[in-house]
Motif scaffolding. Structure first.
Motif, PDB file in Angstrom:
ATOM      1  N   TRP A  53       0.822  -1.202   0.000  1.00  0.00           N
ATOM      2  CA  TRP A  53       0.000   0.000   0.000  1.00  0.00           C
ATOM      3  C   TRP A  53       0.859   1.256   0.000  1.00  0.00           C
ATOM      4  O   TRP A  53       0.481   2.275  -0.591  1.00  0.00           O
ATOM      5  CB  TRP A  53      -0.944  -0.001   1.201  1.00  0.00           C
ATOM      6  CG  TRP A  53      -2.004  -1.056   1.112  1.00  0.00           C
ATOM      7  CD1 TRP A  53      -2.220  -2.098   1.949  1.00  0.00           C
ATOM      8  CD2 TRP A  53      -2.996  -1.168   0.080  1.00  0.00           C
ATOM      9  NE1 TRP A  53      -3.260  -2.875   1.525  1.00  0.00           N
ATOM     10  CE2 TRP A  53      -3.772  -2.313   0.374  1.00  0.00           C
ATOM     11  CE3 TRP A  53      -3.309  -0.418  -1.058  1.00  0.00           C
ATOM     12  CZ2 TRP A  53      -4.827  -2.724  -0.419  1.00  0.00           C
ATOM     13  CZ3 TRP A  53      -4.366  -0.824  -1.848  1.00  0.00           C
ATOM     14  CH2 TRP A  53      -5.104  -1.965  -1.533  1.00  0.00           C
ATOM     15  N   LEU A  56       1.884   1.774  -3.606  1.00  0.00           N
ATOM     16  CA  LEU A  56       0.777   2.309  -4.403  1.00  0.00           C
ATOM     17  C   LEU A  56       0.516   3.776  -4.094  1.00  0.00           C
ATOM     18  O   LEU A  56       0.183   4.559  -4.999  1.00  0.00           O
ATOM     19  CB  LEU A  56      -0.489   1.485  -4.148  1.00  0.00           C
ATOM     20  CG  LEU A  56      -0.504   0.063  -4.728  1.00  0.00           C
ATOM     21  CD1 LEU A  56      -1.750  -0.684  -4.269  1.00  0.00           C
ATOM     22  CD2 LEU A  56      -0.445   0.110  -6.260  1.00  0.00           C
ATOM     23  N   SER A  57       0.685   4.148  -2.838  1.00  0.00           N
ATOM     24  CA  SER A  57       0.470   5.562  -2.484  1.00  0.00           C
ATOM     25  C   SER A  57       1.580   6.446  -3.025  1.00  0.00           C
ATOM     26  O   SER A  57       1.343   7.594  -3.400  1.00  0.00           O
ATOM     27  CB  SER A  57       0.369   5.707  -0.961  1.00  0.00           C
ATOM     28  OG  SER A  57       1.582   5.308  -0.345  1.00  0.00           O
ATOM     29  N   SER A  60       1.134   6.654  -7.676  1.00  0.00           N
ATOM     30  CA  SER A  60      -0.296   6.663  -7.983  1.00  0.00           C
ATOM     31  C   SER A  60      -0.591   6.298  -9.432  1.00  0.00           C
ATOM     32  O   SER A  60      -1.730   5.927  -9.762  1.00  0.00           O
ATOM     33  CB  SER A  60      -0.886   8.051  -7.678  1.00  0.00           C
ATOM     34  OG  SER A  60      -0.187   9.058  -8.414  1.00  0.00           O
ATOM     35  N   CYS A  61       0.436   6.324 -10.290  1.00  0.00           N
ATOM     36  CA  CYS A  61       0.214   5.976 -11.689  1.00  0.00           C
ATOM     37  C   CYS A  61       0.074   4.460 -11.898  1.00  0.00           C
ATOM     38  O   CYS A  61      -0.374   4.022 -12.957  1.00  0.00           O
ATOM     39  CB  CYS A  61       1.352   6.525 -12.555  1.00  0.00           C
ATOM     40  SG  CYS A  61       2.976   5.901 -12.081  1.00  0.00           S
ATOM     41  N   VAL A  62       0.463   3.673 -10.899  1.00  0.00           N
ATOM     42  CA  VAL A  62       0.366   2.214 -10.989  1.00  0.00           C
ATOM     43  C   VAL A  62      -0.906   1.763 -10.291  1.00  0.00           C
ATOM     44  O   VAL A  62      -1.118   2.059  -9.118  1.00  0.00           O
ATOM     45  CB  VAL A  62       1.590   1.538 -10.339  1.00  0.00           C
ATOM     46  CG1 VAL A  62       1.471   0.024 -10.438  1.00  0.00           C
ATOM     47  CG2 VAL A  62       2.872   2.022 -11.004  1.00  0.00           C
ATOM     48  N   SER A  63      -1.735   1.048 -11.018  1.00  0.00           N
ATOM     49  CA  SER A  63      -2.981   0.553 -10.424  1.00  0.00           C
ATOM     50  C   SER A  63      -2.738  -0.715  -9.615  1.00  0.00           C
ATOM     51  O   SER A  63      -1.725  -1.395  -9.798  1.00  0.00           O
ATOM     52  CB  SER A  63      -4.012   0.275 -11.520  1.00  0.00           C
ATOM     53  OG  SER A  63      -3.572  -0.780 -12.363  1.00  0.00           O
ATOM     54  N   ASP A  64      -3.668  -1.004  -8.744  1.00  0.00           N
ATOM     55  CA  ASP A  64      -3.556  -2.198  -7.906  1.00  0.00           C
ATOM     56  C   ASP A  64      -3.563  -3.472  -8.760  1.00  0.00           C
ATOM     57  O   ASP A  64      -2.842  -4.438  -8.482  1.00  0.00           O
ATOM     58  CB  ASP A  64      -4.709  -2.233  -6.900  1.00  0.00           C
ATOM     59  CG  ASP A  64      -4.602  -3.409  -5.952  1.00  0.00           C
ATOM     60  OD1 ASP A  64      -3.488  -3.707  -5.490  1.00  0.00           O
ATOM     61  OD2 ASP A  64      -5.628  -4.064  -5.688  1.00  0.00           O
ATOM     62  N   ASP A  65      -4.342  -3.473  -9.846  1.00  0.00           N
ATOM     63  CA  ASP A  65      -4.437  -4.639 -10.711  1.00  0.00           C
ATOM     64  C   ASP A  65      -3.118  -4.896 -11.431  1.00  0.00           C
ATOM     65  O   ASP A  65      -2.654  -6.047 -11.521  1.00  0.00           O
ATOM     66  CB  ASP A  65      -5.571  -4.434 -11.718  1.00  0.00           C
ATOM     67  CG  ASP A  65      -5.757  -5.656 -12.605  1.00  0.00           C
ATOM     68  OD1 ASP A  65      -6.039  -6.742 -12.052  1.00  0.00           O
ATOM     69  OD2 ASP A  65      -5.609  -5.534 -13.833  1.00  0.00           O
ATOM     70  N   LYS A  66      -2.478  -3.843 -11.934  1.00  0.00           N
ATOM     71  CA  LYS A  66      -1.203  -4.008 -12.617  1.00  0.00           C
ATOM     72  C   LYS A  66      -0.117  -4.493 -11.655  1.00  0.00           C
ATOM     73  O   LYS A  66       0.722  -5.335 -12.021  1.00  0.00           O
ATOM     74  CB  LYS A  66      -0.780  -2.684 -13.257  1.00  0.00           C
ATOM     75  CG  LYS A  66      -1.631  -2.269 -14.454  1.00  0.00           C
ATOM     76  CD  LYS A  66      -1.118  -0.978 -15.059  1.00  0.00           C
ATOM     77  CE  LYS A  66      -1.952  -0.575 -16.279  1.00  0.00           C
ATOM     78  NZ  LYS A  66      -1.455   0.697 -16.871  1.00  0.00           N
ATOM     79  N   GLU A  68      -0.592  -6.302  -8.959  1.00  0.00           N
ATOM     80  CA  GLU A  68      -0.867  -7.708  -8.647  1.00  0.00           C
ATOM     81  C   GLU A  68      -0.339  -8.623  -9.745  1.00  0.00           C
ATOM     82  O   GLU A  68       0.248  -9.677  -9.463  1.00  0.00           O
ATOM     83  CB  GLU A  68      -2.380  -7.916  -8.479  1.00  0.00           C
ATOM     84  CG  GLU A  68      -2.961  -7.342  -7.201  1.00  0.00           C
ATOM     85  CD  GLU A  68      -2.603  -8.196  -5.994  1.00  0.00           C
ATOM     86  OE1 GLU A  68      -2.202  -9.362  -6.179  1.00  0.00           O
ATOM     87  OE2 GLU A  68      -2.707  -7.686  -4.866  1.00  0.00           O
TER      88      GLU A  68
END
Length: 329
Positions: A53, A56-57, A60-66, A68
Motif C-alpha cells: 500500500w 501504491l500511495s 499513484s500511476c500504478v494501479s492495484d491490478d497491474k 498484482e
C-alpha cells in the motif's frame, strides 16, 4: 484370559498401538509447527501488505491490478528458478551442464528440492522415464557400495571385539562401534560441510547450513535452502557439481549407518511389529509348555554354566565366520 493376553502381545496389537502413536506424533508435530510458524507468517503478511500500500500511495500511476499481475509474474519466475532480483540477464542459466548434473542427482536420490524443474512437455516426459529407470538403479548402486563398505566397518568392529571382548558384552561393543561411526558421520557429513557452506553462502549462518545438510541427508528436500542459488555466486556450475558429490557420499554414509544399526538385534525395534515375531513367540511358548509338562530334556553345557556364573555377560569369541566376513571371502 490367556487368549486376551496373547492377543495383546501379538504383532497386530503392537502395530495398532504403533499406528495410534504415529498419528498422535503427526498431530503433535502439526500443532507445534502451527504454534511456531503462524505468528511469523501473519507478521510477514502484514509487513508485505503495508509495503504494497505504501508503494501504491507513492506511485499513484500504478494501479492495484497491474501491481498484482507484476507480483504474480515475479512469483512464477521465482518458482521456476529464475532470479527476479538485479538484472536477470546477468545471472547464469539454470540448465547449464553443472546445474543439470545437480538436478539429475537430486532426482535420482529422491531429494527433489523442487526449486528448478522441467518446464517443457518433452522435459517432463523424459523426467518421468529417467526417474523410473534411474531411482531403482541408484538404489542398487548404493546397496552394492554399502555392502563393500561394510567389510572395513566389520573389520573395525572385530578389532573392538578383540580389544574389549574380555571386558564387555557383545551388545555394548556393538553399541560403541555404532556411536563411533555416528560421531564420525556427524563430524564429516554435517558439521564440516555446514561450516563450508556457511563460509561460501553469503546469507547462511551455521544453523542454516546445518539445517540444509540435515534436510538433504534425510532426503526430505524442502528446497528452502539450496547452495549456489545466489545470483552473484562465482563458478556456480562447479559449486553445484561439488554439492552433488557431497550428496552422494553423504547418502552412502547414512545408508551405512542404517546397515550397522540393523545388525544390532537389540535395536531392531521394527521386528516386534512383524508377523514373524508372532511365530517366534509361539515357538517359545510351545517349548516352555513342553518343558513344564515333561521336565528338562537337555544337559547344561559348560558354556551355559559359565554364562550363568558371569551374570549373563555374553563375551565375544572370534570365529572363522567372523574372519571370513571381515576379509570379504
Amino acid at each position: 484370559m490367556e487368549n486376551v493376553k496373547a492377543c495383546c502381545r501379538s504383532s497386530t496389537a503392537r502395530l495398532t498401538w504403533l499406528c495410534v502413536g504415529f498419528f498422535g506424533y503427526l498431530c503433535f508435530g502439526a500443532l507445534v509447527f502451527m504454534k511456531l510458524e503462524y505468528g511469523v507468517e501473519r507478521d510477514d503478511r502484514k509487513d508485505f501488505m503495508s509495503r504494497k500500500w505504501k508503494f501504491l500511495s507513492d506511485h499513484s500511476c500504478v494501479s492495484d491490478d497491474k501491481l498484482e499481475k507484476f507480483i504474480a509474474s515475479i512469483v512464477i519466475a521465482t518458482n521456476r528458478g529464475v532470479s527476479a532480483t538485479k538484472n536477470v540477464t546477468m545471472s547464469e542459466p539454470n540448465w547449464t551442464f553443472g546445474q543439470s548434473i545437480f538436478f539429475a542427482g537430486t532426482l535420482l536420490t529422491t531429494i527433489g528440492y523442487g526449486r528448478v524443474a522441467p518446464l517443457s512437455e518433452a522435459g517432463k516426459g523424459f523426467c518421468l522415464l529417467y526417474a523410473m529407470i534411474g531411482i531403482p538403479l541408484t538404489l542398487i548402486f548404493f546397496t552394492a557400495i554399502v555392502e563393500r563398505l561394510m567389510i572395513p566397518t566389520k573389520m573395525f568392529l572385530y578389532f573392538l571385539f578383540r580389544k574389549l571382548g574380555h571386558l564387555y558384552r557383545v551388545f555394548h561393543i556393538q553399541l560403541l562401534h555404532f556411536f563411533i561411526l555416528l560421531l564420525a558421520a556427524i563430524v564429516f557429513i554435517f558439521i564440516i560441510p555446514a561450516s563450508i557452506y556457511s563460509a561460501l553462502e553469503p546469507k547462511w549462518d551455521f544453523l542454516d547450513s546445518f539445517y540444509y545438510c540435515f534436510i538433504s541427508m534425510t532426503t526430505i528436500g524442502l528446497g528452502d535452502y539450496i547452495p549456489g542459488d545466489n545470483p552473484d555466486q562465482k563458478a556456480r556450475a562447479v559449486y553445484k557439481l561439488g554439492t552433488t558429490v557431497y550428496l552422494f557420499i553423504g547418502l552412502l554414509m547414512m545408508m551405512l549407518l542404517l546397515a550397522v544399526l540393523y545388525d544390532i538385534p537389540e535395536l531392531n525395534l521394527g521386528f516386534h511389529f512383524y508377523l514373524k515375531s508372532d511365530e517366534e513367540e509361539e515357538e517359545r511358548a510351545r517349548l516352555r509348555s513342553g518343558g513344564e509338562s515333561s521336565g528338562p530334556k537337555y544337559t547344561k553345557q559348560r558354556d551355559e554354566d559359565t554364562h550363568k556364573q558371569s551374570g549373563g555377560s555374553q563375551m565375544y569369541q572370534p570365529t572363522q565366520d567372523d574372519v571370513a566376513a571381515a576379509t570379504g571371502k
